[in-house]
Design an enzyme around this catalytic site. Structure first.
Site, short mmCIF file in Angstrom:
data_model
loop_
_atom_site.label_atom_id
_atom_site.label_comp_id
_atom_site.label_asym_id
_atom_site.label_seq_id
_atom_site.Cartn_x
_atom_site.Cartn_y
_atom_site.Cartn_z
N HIS A 139 -8.43 1.78 -4.32
CA HIS A 139 -9.43 1.58 -3.27
C HIS A 139 -10.05 2.94 -2.94
O HIS A 139 -9.40 3.79 -2.35
CB HIS A 139 -8.74 0.97 -2.04
N MET A 155 -11.97 -5.08 5.00
CA MET A 155 -11.18 -4.19 5.85
C MET A 155 -10.90 -4.88 7.17
O MET A 155 -11.82 -5.25 7.90
CB MET A 155 -11.92 -2.88 6.09
N ASP A 208 -7.15 -5.85 3.76
CA ASP A 208 -6.47 -4.56 3.87
C ASP A 208 -6.47 -4.09 5.32
O ASP A 208 -7.53 -3.80 5.87
CB ASP A 208 -7.17 -3.53 2.98
N GLY A 209 -5.28 -4.04 5.92
CA GLY A 209 -5.15 -3.47 7.25
C GLY A 209 -4.44 -4.37 8.24
O GLY A 209 -4.92 -5.45 8.56
N GLY A 210 -3.27 -3.94 8.68
CA GLY A 210 -2.56 -4.67 9.71
C GLY A 210 -2.00 -6.01 9.29
O GLY A 210 -1.72 -6.87 10.13
N HIS A 222 -1.20 -1.02 -4.30
CA HIS A 222 -2.48 -0.62 -3.71
C HIS A 222 -2.47 0.89 -3.49
O HIS A 222 -1.53 1.45 -2.92
CB HIS A 222 -2.68 -1.36 -2.38
N GLY A 265 -1.30 1.95 9.60
CA GLY A 265 -0.60 1.60 10.84
C GLY A 265 -1.46 1.10 11.96
O GLY A 265 -1.02 1.03 13.11
N GLY A 301 -9.30 4.63 7.06
CA GLY A 301 -9.00 6.05 7.26
C GLY A 301 -7.57 6.35 7.60
O GLY A 301 -7.07 7.43 7.27
N PHE A 302 -6.90 5.41 8.26
CA PHE A 302 -5.52 5.66 8.67
C PHE A 302 -4.70 4.39 8.54
O PHE A 302 -5.20 3.28 8.81
CB PHE A 302 -5.46 6.15 10.13
N SER A 316 0.82 -1.20 0.00
CA SER A 316 0.00 0.00 0.00
C SER A 316 0.86 1.25 0.00
O SER A 316 1.61 1.51 0.95
CB SER A 316 -0.92 0.00 1.23
N MET A 364 -8.83 8.74 -0.14
CA MET A 364 -9.69 9.14 0.98
C MET A 364 -10.12 10.59 0.78
O MET A 364 -9.32 11.44 0.39
CB MET A 364 -8.92 9.01 2.30
N MET A 413 -12.15 5.09 -0.88
CA MET A 413 -12.81 5.33 0.40
C MET A 413 -13.41 6.72 0.35
O MET A 413 -13.00 7.64 1.06
CB MET A 413 -11.81 5.18 1.54
N GLY A 415 0.95 -2.32 4.21
CA GLY A 415 1.45 -0.97 4.11
C GLY A 415 2.61 -0.69 5.04
O GLY A 415 3.77 -0.79 4.66
N ASP A 469 -4.75 3.95 -2.01
CA ASP A 469 -5.90 4.35 -1.19
C ASP A 469 -6.30 5.79 -1.45
O ASP A 469 -5.48 6.70 -1.31
CB ASP A 469 -5.57 4.19 0.30
#
Length: 233
Positions: free
Chosen positions: A72, A143, A181-183, A39, A151, A148-149, A14, A43, A74, A203, A41
């Site tokens: 993606h 998700m 997507d995420g962590g 990827h 990390g 939105g953020f 990402s 926003m 958002m 990411g 993102d």
């Protein structure tokens, strides 16, 4: 021995976690890495409480990218921007279920633009909401953090959700890929693939490491070993 060989999962670093001041060099050094997609993102500060990339940045990244760009969105009212993002370089266009009143129409619009059509689900949104549209999708993005953020910490319930989504897709005859997507890290990548994930977005884990290219290679090696061991069972 297992007669059904699983496909190797795709890796999609990402760019949200990349060095924004050096996006050209970040993009170029991933050209010959284990990354399958990039990827991207988007926003808008409305659908999610943050603002990130827009169309001009995608155009700039696309000029230097070797991999397909996985966009993606958002954002609210994504249908108004699909053509512009396609023209800027998107290969995949993923919209949020929560942002689309007329989701089927938006998915068809993406397909007509010649892009892979994806739908993203927030952590609180159950997979069954896609039951009537699953067969039309090329991609479902789950998700595993609140959008939105970057990390954020991986939400463990994602594993159960991925397994339920896989069952829904099989039952509906859908060929859609499952993207997470995420962590995502080396600690949970294997479990996600075992649950049914096809695409892993990473990411901070990649770009905060000493060498993102080496980190992606390590992820590829771990996942390849996992699949090979499964094929031998």
């Amino acid at each position: 021995m297992n007669s059904t060989r699983r496909m190797a999962p795709l890796l999609a670093p990402s760019l949200l976690a990349a060095d924004f001041g050096n996006l050209q060099s970040e993009t170029e050094r991933l050209a010959n890495s284990a990354a399958d997609w990039l990827h991207f993102d988007v926003m808008d500060g409305r659908f999610v409480p943050n603002i990130s990339f827009g169309i001009p940045v995608l155009q700039a990244v696309h000029r230097h990218a070797k991999q397909p760009i996985d966009v993606h969105l958002m954002i609210e009212e994504p249908q108004n921007y699909l053509t512009a993002f396609r023209d800027a370089g998107a290969t995949n266009l993923t919209v949020h279920y929560e942002a689309c009143t007329h989701l089927h129409r938006v998915v068809q619009q993406i397909k007509q633009l010649g892009c892979r059509a994806g739908v993203a689900l927030n952590p609180h949104t159950p997979v069954w909401v896609l039951e009537d549209i699953a067969a039309d999708l090329d991609l479902v993005l789950v998700m595993s953090v609140n959008p939105g953020f970057g990390g954020q910490t991986f939400i463990p319930n994602t594993l159960r959700k991925v397994a339920a989504l896989k069952e829904l897709l099989v039952d509906s005859g859908s060929q859609a890929l499952i993207e997470i997507d995420g962590g995502v890290t080396l600690d949970n990548a294997g479990a996600l693939v075992e649950a049914g994930a096809d695409v892993l977005v990473a990411g901070s884990f990649v770009f905060n490491s000493a060498d993102p290219v080496t980190t992606l290679a390590e992820m590829r090696q771990q996942l390849t070993a996992l699949l090979e061991s499964g094929d031998q069972e």
